[in-house]
Enzyme design. Structure first.
Site, mmCIF file in Angstrom:
data_model
loop_
_atom_site.group_PDB
_atom_site.id
_atom_site.type_symbol
_atom_site.label_atom_id
_atom_site.label_comp_id
_atom_site.label_asym_id
_atom_site.label_seq_id
_atom_site.Cartn_x
_atom_site.Cartn_y
_atom_site.Cartn_z
ATOM 1 C CE LYS A 153 125.911 52.993 -1.476
ATOM 2 N NZ LYS A 153 126.757 52.165 -2.300
ATOM 3 C CG ASN A 173 129.719 51.694 -14.215
ATOM 4 O OD1 ASN A 173 129.289 50.613 -14.604
ATOM 5 N ND2 ASN A 173 128.927 52.736 -14.002
HETATM 6 O O1 PMT Z 1 125.970 44.567 -14.683
HETATM 7 P P1 PMT Z 1 126.844 43.477 -14.114
HETATM 8 O O2 PMT Z 1 128.191 43.383 -14.808
HETATM 9 O O3 PMT Z 1 126.135 42.151 -14.040
HETATM 10 O O4 PMT Z 1 127.193 43.886 -12.591
HETATM 11 C C1 PMT Z 1 126.177 43.911 -11.640
HETATM 12 C C2 PMT Z 1 126.366 45.080 -10.655
HETATM 13 C C3 PMT Z 1 127.642 44.870 -9.857
HETATM 14 C C4 PMT Z 1 126.444 46.398 -11.415
HETATM 15 C C5 PMT Z 1 125.089 45.090 -9.734
HETATM 16 O O5 PMT Z 1 125.006 43.868 -9.060
HETATM 17 C C6 PMT Z 1 125.144 46.230 -8.728
HETATM 18 O O6 PMT Z 1 125.712 46.126 -7.659
HETATM 19 N N1 PMT Z 1 124.502 47.365 -9.079
HETATM 20 C C7 PMT Z 1 124.532 48.640 -8.316
HETATM 21 C C8 PMT Z 1 125.808 49.324 -8.606
HETATM 22 C C9 PMT Z 1 125.895 50.680 -7.974
HETATM 23 O O7 PMT Z 1 125.966 51.626 -8.681
HETATM 24 O O8 PMT Z 1 125.840 50.760 -6.707
HETATM 25 P P2 PMT Z 1 125.859 52.158 -5.902
HETATM 26 O O9 PMT Z 1 126.224 51.743 -4.555
HETATM 27 O O10 PMT Z 1 126.695 53.166 -6.580
HETATM 28 O O11 PMT Z 1 124.358 52.676 -5.989
HETATM 29 C C10 PMT Z 1 123.364 52.253 -5.060
HETATM 30 C C11 PMT Z 1 122.008 52.239 -5.725
HETATM 31 O O12 PMT Z 1 121.650 53.571 -6.117
HETATM 32 C C12 PMT Z 1 121.905 51.396 -6.978
HETATM 33 O O13 PMT Z 1 120.665 50.728 -6.934
HETATM 34 C C13 PMT Z 1 121.954 52.407 -8.119
HETATM 35 O O14 PMT Z 1 121.191 51.969 -9.232
HETATM 36 C C14 PMT Z 1 121.328 53.635 -7.486
HETATM 37 N N2 PMT Z 1 121.839 54.921 -8.001
HETATM 38 C C15 PMT Z 1 123.114 55.303 -7.779
HETATM 39 C C16 PMT Z 1 123.552 56.521 -8.240
HETATM 40 C C17 PMT Z 1 122.658 57.358 -8.922
HETATM 41 N N3 PMT Z 1 123.049 58.543 -9.381
HETATM 42 N N4 PMT Z 1 121.408 56.964 -9.146
HETATM 43 C C18 PMT Z 1 120.971 55.762 -8.692
HETATM 44 O O15 PMT Z 1 119.814 55.404 -8.906
#
Ligand code: PMT
Length: 399
Positions: free
Chosen positions: A338, A208
């Site tokens: 979440k 991503n």
């Molecule tokens: O890196 P940059 O370019 O500065 O961008 C920053 C960002 C947009 C990546 C950051 O601010 C951000 O939003 N990070 C979380 C992105 C994300 O994957 O969100 P999610 O909604 O898919 O996941 C929610 C949470 O679960 C996150 O804390 C993620 O780390 C965690 N997760 C998700 C999937 C997975 N399989 N394992 C996880 O631990």
């Protein structure tokens, strides 16, 4: 942030690296500091006073009898500054400061400074390693002065070894660390950042747009505030933050293993990484060839472990767990779901897909949601500033 509107004393002594102090001064000014420069007479042999005067917009102090507007200008400067740094610092200067000698304008001013002091030695390797110079550096360190170790490399005297003045951006970074409040001292902070990369075959992968900027900014901010920081980073093109234990990983599986092996010791866990939710069922050993017969390719995928959800299950009462939510719509609803599902203490929700917020950008617009039902809007600002506000909120919550 810590340098904005601060008052600083920049001391320059007579070494070839004095040219780097010009760039350092420029960076300090750019960060919003008001800088007074004091130079030794030897420093003037390397760089002109006018350069520092123009860039600092202040009179440069070189001679207590000529440059002062009043008989106590040096005392006014010394007592008004929030920090003093001397870069480069010669063996002569270091020795005299360690002995409390005040035979020029810079040394006299330095002896009256009561705010934090940072000294950046730079000289020939044999001089630097000389037992008398090292003894003087030890004395200064015992006095509470911050010593920045010189880099190794090719020196002006054509020898290769330790003695180079580190680059100005590094000195700026360390000065910010010296000046930052140490409200995370003794805390262990575990942070994830960047994307994960799920291999399809030896040449292709699913990933991503995460650049790592948000997670790295939090790691830098926490380190400056005194925390012991472990950063588990997916593949990004950023340099590891200074003073941070940076563990490089590729896939969700590797990230999970690194997180779980550091989890028990952590007081605060901040999961910024954009982890791939799915990975190919099997990674091909050989490159998948383009099919002549078929226009479509189906790639069977399987779900990745949700690292954050697992951490939420394992975390103890004493650990503070923060997740991030990257959303394109319904920010609050998705973030709150979440937070509950993954047993978080706080979630930082950001809208992605905008030009100035989310992935890759230097700025971010975030809303923090807390377990107690409260929330905090962080308007669009530098990721560095967002990082500090996020840490402020964690400190408020953890006492
Ligand atoms: O890196 P940059 O370019 O500065 O961008 C920053 C960002 C947009 C990546 C950051 O601010 C951000 O939003 N990070 C979380 C992105 C994300 O994957 O969100 P999610 O909604 O898919 O996941 C929610 C949470 O679960 C996150 O804390 C993620 O780390 C965690 N997760 C998700 C999937 C997975 N399989 N394992 C996880 O631990």
């Amino acid at each position: 942030m810590v340098l904005k509107d601060s008052h600083l004393l920049l001391g320059v002594t007579g070494g070839i690296a004095a040219y780097k102090s010009v760039e350092l001064l420029r960076l300090l000014k750019k960060a919003g500091a008001n800088v007074h420069v004091a130079m030794t007479l030897a420093a003037l042999q390397f760089v002109g006073k006018a350069t520092f005067e123009v860039l600092s917009e202040n009179q440069v102090l070189t001679d207590l009898w000529k440059d002062t507007q009043s008989s106590v200008t040096h005392i006014d400067i010394a007592t008004s500054v929030d920090a003093a740094l001397v870069a480069p610092a010669t063996a002569n200067f270091i020795g005299k400061l360690a002995c409390g000698i005040a035979d020029d304008a810079l040394l006299t001013t330095m002896l009256a400074v009561t705010s934090p002091i940072m000294i950046c030695p730079s000289m020939n390797t044999d001089m630097y390693q000389n037992i008398r110079v090292q003894r003087n550096l030890d004395i200064l360190e015992q006095d509470g002065i911050h010593i920045i170790d010189p880099d190794a490399g090719v020196l002006a005297c054509k020898t290769v070894g330790t003695g180079r003045l580190p680059e100005p951006w590094f000195l700026l970074d360390r000065l910010c660390a010296v000046m930052a409040p140490k409200d995370l001292l003794g805390k262990k902070v575990l942070i994830t950042a960047g994307p994960t990369l799920e291999a399809i075959d030896p040449v292709r992968y699913i990933s991503n747009h995460s650049s790592g900027k948000m997670g790295y900014a939090i790691a830098r901010a926490a380190e400056k505030r005194g925390a012991n920081v472990t950063l588990v980073s997916g593949p990004v093109s950023l340099n590891p933050p200074v003073g941070v234990d940076c563990i490089r990983v590729e896939s969700c599986d590797e990230m999970g293993r690194a997180v779980f092996s550091h989890l028990e010791a952590a007081d605060i866990i901040i999961k910024v990484a954009a982890v791939a939710d799915y990975r190919p069922v099997d990674t091909r050993v050989l490159k998948i060839k383009k099919s002549i017969d078929s226009k479509a390719l189906t790639l069977p995928m399987t779900e990745n472990m949700d690292i954050l959800k697992q951490v939420g299950k394992l975390k103890t009462e004493d650990q503070f767990l923060v997740g991030f939510a990257a959303e394109t719509n319904d920010l609050e609803r998705h973030a709150l779901i979440k937070m509950k599902k993954k047993n978080l203490d706080m979630i930082a929700a950001n809208i992605v897909g905008a030009d100035d917020s989310g992935f890759k950008t230097d700025t971010n617009k975030v809303k923090l949601f807390l377990k107690d039902g409260s929330s905090k809007d962080i308007p669009l600002m530098d990721k560095e500033k967002v990082a500090h506000i996020l840490l402020d909120t964690i400190i408020e919550q953890t006492g």
